[in-house]
Design an enzyme around this catalytic site. Structure first.
Site, PDB file in Angstrom:
ATOM      1  N   LYS A  54     -18.204  -5.397   8.272  1.00  0.00           N
ATOM      2  CA  LYS A  54     -17.015  -6.232   8.112  1.00  0.00           C
ATOM      3  C   LYS A  54     -16.254  -6.353   9.430  1.00  0.00           C
ATOM      4  CE  LYS A  54     -13.164  -6.758   4.961  1.00  0.00           C
ATOM      5  NZ  LYS A  54     -12.324  -6.118   3.967  1.00  0.00           N
ATOM      6  N   ARG A  57      -1.594  -5.896  -8.247  1.00  0.00           N
ATOM      7  CA  ARG A  57      -0.415  -6.709  -7.931  1.00  0.00           C
ATOM      8  C   ARG A  57      -0.205  -7.757  -9.009  1.00  0.00           C
ATOM      9  NH1 ARG A  57      -2.871  -8.339  -2.267  1.00  0.00           N
ATOM     10  NH2 ARG A  57      -4.584  -8.465  -3.749  1.00  0.00           N
ATOM     11  N   SER A  88      -3.018  -7.730   3.117  1.00  0.00           N
ATOM     12  CA  SER A  88      -3.257  -7.497   4.545  1.00  0.00           C
ATOM     13  C   SER A  88      -3.672  -8.794   5.231  1.00  0.00           C
ATOM     14  CB  SER A  88      -4.365  -6.456   4.734  1.00  0.00           C
ATOM     15  OG  SER A  88      -3.982  -5.230   4.187  1.00  0.00           O
ATOM     16  N   HIS A  95       0.839  -1.207   0.000  1.00  0.00           N
ATOM     17  CA  HIS A  95       0.000   0.000   0.000  1.00  0.00           C
ATOM     18  C   HIS A  95       0.875   1.258   0.000  1.00  0.00           C
ATOM     19  CE1 HIS A  95      -3.132  -2.642   2.226  1.00  0.00           C
ATOM     20  NE2 HIS A  95      -3.658  -2.363   1.037  1.00  0.00           N
TER      21      HIS A  95
HETATM   22  O1  PNS Z   1      -8.874  -2.696   0.277  1.00  0.00           O
HETATM   23  P1  PNS Z   1     -10.128  -3.239  -0.353  1.00  0.00           P
HETATM   24  O2  PNS Z   1     -10.945  -3.974   0.687  1.00  0.00           O
HETATM   25  O3  PNS Z   1      -9.842  -4.073  -1.571  1.00  0.00           O
HETATM   26  O4  PNS Z   1     -10.986  -1.963  -0.836  1.00  0.00           O
HETATM   27  C1  PNS Z   1     -12.255  -2.125  -1.419  1.00  0.00           C
HETATM   28  C2  PNS Z   1     -12.998  -0.783  -1.531  1.00  0.00           C
HETATM   29  C3  PNS Z   1     -13.006  -0.041  -0.199  1.00  0.00           C
HETATM   30  C4  PNS Z   1     -12.331   0.089  -2.553  1.00  0.00           C
HETATM   31  C5  PNS Z   1     -14.442  -1.124  -2.008  1.00  0.00           C
HETATM   32  O5  PNS Z   1     -14.984  -2.125  -1.192  1.00  0.00           O
HETATM   33  C6  PNS Z   1     -15.385   0.074  -1.983  1.00  0.00           C
HETATM   34  O6  PNS Z   1     -15.256   0.975  -2.779  1.00  0.00           O
HETATM   35  N1  PNS Z   1     -16.329   0.078  -1.029  1.00  0.00           N
HETATM   36  C7  PNS Z   1     -17.285   1.155  -0.843  1.00  0.00           C
HETATM   37  C8  PNS Z   1     -18.692   0.715  -1.261  1.00  0.00           C
HETATM   38  C9  PNS Z   1     -18.863   0.814  -2.755  1.00  0.00           C
HETATM   39  O7  PNS Z   1     -18.779   1.867  -3.354  1.00  0.00           O
HETATM   40  N2  PNS Z   1     -19.125  -0.360  -3.364  1.00  0.00           N
HETATM   41  C10 PNS Z   1     -19.315  -0.488  -4.775  1.00  0.00           C
HETATM   42  C11 PNS Z   1     -18.018  -0.674  -5.509  1.00  0.00           C
HETATM   43  S1  PNS Z   1     -18.362  -1.147  -7.158  1.00  0.00           S
END
Ligand code: PNS
Length: 160
Positions: A42, A91, A129, A18
């Site tokens: 979560k 990645r 993570s 990150h």
């Molecule tokens: O680190 P992560 O868990 O891969 O991040 C995922 C994240 C936070 C980018 C994604 O879950 C997100 O944008 N969540 C907010 C809710 C949302 O907008 N969902 C629709 C995405 S198409």
């Protein structure tokens, strides 16, 4: 017009991968908002404030960063912050499916918002993570995968 990007994620906890993406994004944008998803559903290891504190401590030397948390839809948060782009790290090829789905869904809802993918350094291509959390849980060595403050925080969590 200044170019602002959001780098969203769970960051539970932030890893060297990150930090690598944040460093790259900071070179491309006038400001990068590192935004932690505060998803109440979560089960996270670290609270939002703990995750933000670890992110801040791990990126203190990187200029033009802002730190925040958000809930709800990312596109709504992006509109509220008036940003031009979402940054996501890639990645390996297997990341692409999920990232493509998210980027295209977000584009349907907010066509003006671009998702920019930055490739992490190859040495972090396997890092996540969840892998770091598992290693820490079973007292594996994590120092090479996470910033020092994160390693300390994980050791504290699993001490004893
Ligand atoms: O680190 P992560 O868990 O891969 O991040 C995922 C994240 C936070 C980018 C994604 O879950 C997100 O944008 N969540 C907010 C809710 C949302 O907008 N969902 C629709 C995405 S198409």
């Amino acid at each position: 017009m200044s170019k602002i990007a959001i780098y969203p994620g769970s960051f539970d906890p932030i890893t060297n991968g990150h930090v690598d993406v944040i460093r790259r994004a900071a070179c491309l944008f006038d400001k990068v908002i590192v935004a932690v998803l505060s998803n109440v559903d979560k089960q996270n290891m670290f609270t939002v404030s703990e995750r933000l504190a670890l992110i801040k401590a791990s990126t203190a030397d990187i200029p033009r960063l802002e730190y925040d948390s958000f809930d709800g839809l990312l596109v709504d948060y992006a509109a509220q912050k008036k940003v031009t782009a979402i940054v996501r790290g890639l990645r390996v090829v297997s990341d692409f499916d999920y990232e493509f789905q998210m980027a295209m869904t977000n584009r349907q809802i907010a066509p003006q918002l671009e998702t920019v993918f930055l490739m992490t350094d190859a040495k972090y291509s396997f890092l996540s993570s969840s892998l770091v959390r598992q290693l820490a849980q079973f007292h594996g060595t994590i120092n090479q995968f996470v910033p020092g403050v994160v390693a300390q925080a994980l050791e504290k969590k699993f001490r004893g």
